[in-house]
Enzyme design. Structure first.
Site, PDB file in Angstrom:
ATOM      1  CG  ASN A 218      43.228 -40.177  52.558  1.00 23.57           C
ATOM      2  OD1 ASN A 218      43.216 -41.252  51.963  1.00 23.57           O
ATOM      3  ND2 ASN A 218      42.847 -39.033  51.980  1.00 23.57           N
ATOM      4  CE  LYS A 297      64.013 -32.094  54.630  1.00 25.72           C
ATOM      5  NZ  LYS A 297      65.151 -32.944  54.914  1.00 25.72           N
ATOM      6  N   PRO A 316      38.435 -27.783  46.550  1.00 27.00           N
ATOM      7  CG  PRO A 316      38.865 -27.890  44.260  1.00 27.00           C
ATOM      8  CD  PRO A 316      39.524 -27.639  45.581  1.00 27.00           C
ATOM      9  CB  VAL A 319      31.547 -35.837  44.035  1.00 27.93           C
ATOM     10  CG1 VAL A 319      31.007 -35.476  45.408  1.00 27.93           C
ATOM     11  CG2 VAL A 319      30.607 -36.787  43.316  1.00 27.93           C
ATOM     12  CE  LYS A 352      30.037 -34.080  49.637  1.00 25.66           C
ATOM     13  NZ  LYS A 352      31.449 -34.376  49.474  1.00 25.66           N
TER      14      LYS A 352
HETATM   15  O1  C5P Z   1      32.124 -34.820  52.239  1.00 28.43           O
HETATM   16  P1  C5P Z   1      32.809 -36.129  52.156  1.00 28.43           P
HETATM   17  O2  C5P Z   1      34.301 -36.029  51.987  1.00 28.43           O
HETATM   18  O3  C5P Z   1      32.454 -37.094  53.256  1.00 28.43           O
HETATM   19  O4  C5P Z   1      32.192 -36.773  50.827  1.00 28.43           O
HETATM   20  C1  C5P Z   1      32.646 -37.974  50.295  1.00 28.43           C
HETATM   21  C2  C5P Z   1      32.323 -38.021  48.853  1.00 28.43           C
HETATM   22  O5  C5P Z   1      32.633 -36.792  48.198  1.00 28.43           O
HETATM   23  C3  C5P Z   1      33.140 -39.051  48.134  1.00 28.43           C
HETATM   24  O6  C5P Z   1      32.393 -39.500  47.020  1.00 28.43           O
HETATM   25  C4  C5P Z   1      34.362 -38.260  47.690  1.00 28.43           C
HETATM   26  O7  C5P Z   1      35.015 -38.865  46.581  1.00 28.43           O
HETATM   27  C5  C5P Z   1      33.745 -36.942  47.310  1.00 28.43           C
HETATM   28  N1  C5P Z   1      34.611 -35.772  47.524  1.00 28.43           N
HETATM   29  C6  C5P Z   1      35.069 -35.067  46.440  1.00 28.43           C
HETATM   30  N2  C5P Z   1      35.853 -33.952  46.625  1.00 28.43           N
HETATM   31  C7  C5P Z   1      36.156 -33.535  47.862  1.00 28.43           C
HETATM   32  C8  C5P Z   1      35.697 -34.241  48.970  1.00 28.43           C
HETATM   33  C9  C5P Z   1      34.935 -35.355  48.784  1.00 28.43           C
HETATM   34  O8  C5P Z   1      34.787 -35.461  45.301  1.00 28.43           O
HETATM   35  N3  C5P Z   1      36.909 -32.461  47.998  1.00 28.43           N
END
Ligand code: C5P
Length: 411
Positions: A218, A297, A316, A319, A352
């Site tokens: 991204n 590839k 996973p 956070v 979360k």
């Molecule tokens: O659910 P979403 O992606 O919108 O949540 C964003 C928050 O969760 C951010 O703090 C991002 O760093 C964290 N995140 C994470 N692991 C993931 C997806 C999001 O730590 N797989």
């Protein structure tokens, strides 16, 4: 570790001390002083005058400081590694301990005839001295005049203590003990809100391999996370920055761990938890990865049909995993939303198990992923605060202040 305990324990976290050692019997105490300064979190580089090396070896101070010891001004090899002007700029403080009567005289009169006196001339950082000499030498009118001159110029003078001296005399002139000197040194630096606190930050995008040359990722630049790392460091924290692939230089005095995929970032984050009081997740983690990424590839002709199907599996939630961990660090997430920002952010706090969430509206053109500016709403269970459009550096500083206030309330 609790912040309150750590405040006194790590009063020199992230501080760089140049320890000047001059010739005198008290030079043996410099070895102990290095230990005490390091106990308080300082990074120490020792500089020895030729006379100091008659009393204690550079090797001892090198082993204790974990850094090369600097001894001569005109050593091309040492200059190539770190020039004396660079060394002078490196320090947050020069502490000369022990400071002999001769060195203090040279300092008072602006000599630059060895490395240490040259550093004292070249440095813009504060200077402190811990005099150590015979009591009659200390009392000598010339020495006292030198001390007056140095103090009038803002040099900090630690001690000397009075008592029995190596020569058998009794009176003022003994160098302060290492523990006292380390504390005097820490007292020179203002207390910072996150002193002694360990902060781990995730930043940037993750890359999910399709094959060895292609990936899913991204547009995250990592700028917000890197700015928070700098702000937390400036607030006195010990910072670990777990970064996906970004084009940003590593902030000074920050421990950076580079990762590529979400699984790597997850592992690095879990590994860092034993050393984390506050966890701030700014990374734009890919929600999915390719189930079976190819070792070779992929060729166009590998596919039988006109299209191609990739099976994705969920990554996973890093956070959320951190917030499940016991003991749970103070956990802060980010929420990039394009609509109904506050509502979605509040749901995310619950889902979360976060302590705080920083929500930004990425539908706005002037802020977000690649911009140098941001505007956010910080939300916690019982309140929220708007941070209006400002540079990411400013937002980062305000966030660190707010996070540290809430973190301290939870301890
Ligand atoms: O659910 P979403 O992606 O919108 O949540 C964003 C928050 O969760 C951010 O703090 C991002 O760093 C964290 N995140 C994470 N692991 C993931 C997806 C999001 O730590 N797989």
């Amino acid at each position: 570790m609790h912040a309150q305990e750590a405040t006194t324990e790590l009063g020199l976290a992230n501080r760089r001390i140049i320890l000047g050692v001059t010739g005198g019997i008290a030079a043996y105490k410099s070895a102990e002083l290095i230990r005490r300064l390091k106990d308080l979190g300082a990074d120490v580089r020792a500089v020895m005058t030729p006379a100091a090396q008659e009393f204690i070896t550079p090797l001892t101070l090198q082993a204790l400081s974990g850094n090369p010891v600097h001894t001569t001004l005109l050593d091309t090899e040492a200059e190539a590694a770190m020039g004396h002007i660079e060394l002078a700029r490196w320090g947050d403080l020069i502490l000369v301990a022990p400071a002999s009567a001769d060195f203090l005289a040279r300092l008072a009169h602006g000599h630059g005839n060895d490395l240490l006196s040259t550093l004292c001339l070249a440095a813009r950082c504060p200077l402190a001295v811990a005099p150590a000499m015979n009591q009659a030498m200390w009392a000598a009118a010339s020495n006292q005049a030198n001390m007056d001159l140095l103090q009038a110029r803002g040099v900090h003078v630690f001690g000397p203590a009075a008592g029995e001296q190596a020569c058998g005399d009794i009176g003022p002139g003994r160098m302060l003990e290492a523990t006292e000197l380390a504390q005097c040194t820490a007292n020179l630096f203002p207390h910072r809100i996150l002193t002694g606190t360990r902060v781990t930050i995730t930043a940037g995008p993750t890359r999910e391999a399709i094959d060895p040359v292609r990936y899913i990722s991204n547009h995250s630049s990592g700028k917000m996370g890197f700015a928070i790392a700098e702000a937390a460091r400036d607030a006195g924290a010990q910072v670990t920055l777990i970064s996906g692939p970004v084009h940003l230089p590593t902030p000074d005095r920050v421990k950076r761990i580079d990762v590529i995929s979400a699984l790597d970032m997850h592992q690095a984050s879990m590994d860092a938890l034993t050393q984390t009081d506050i966890f701030i997740a700014t990374a734009a983690v890919a929600d999915f990865r390719v189930e079976n990424s190819h070792n070779q590839k992929i060729k166009k002709q590998d596919n039988s049909g006109p299209g191609m199907t990739l099976t994705l599996v969920e990554n996973p939630d890093i956070v959320a995993a951190v917030a499940q961990h016991e003991p749970k660090p103070f956990t802060v997430g980010f929420a990039a939303e394009t609509r109904d920002v506050e509502n979605y952010a509040r749901q995310k706090i619950e889902r979360k198990n976060l302590d705080m969430i920083v929500a930004n509206d990425v539908s706005r053109q002037d802020i977000g992923f690649n911009s140098d500016q941001n505007a956010v709403t910080v939300i916690w269970k019982s309140g929220q605060q708007l941070m209006a459009l400002a540079s990411k550096t400013q937002i980062a500083r305000d966030l660190v202040t707010l996070i540290s206030e809430h973190y301290k309330n939870t301890r």
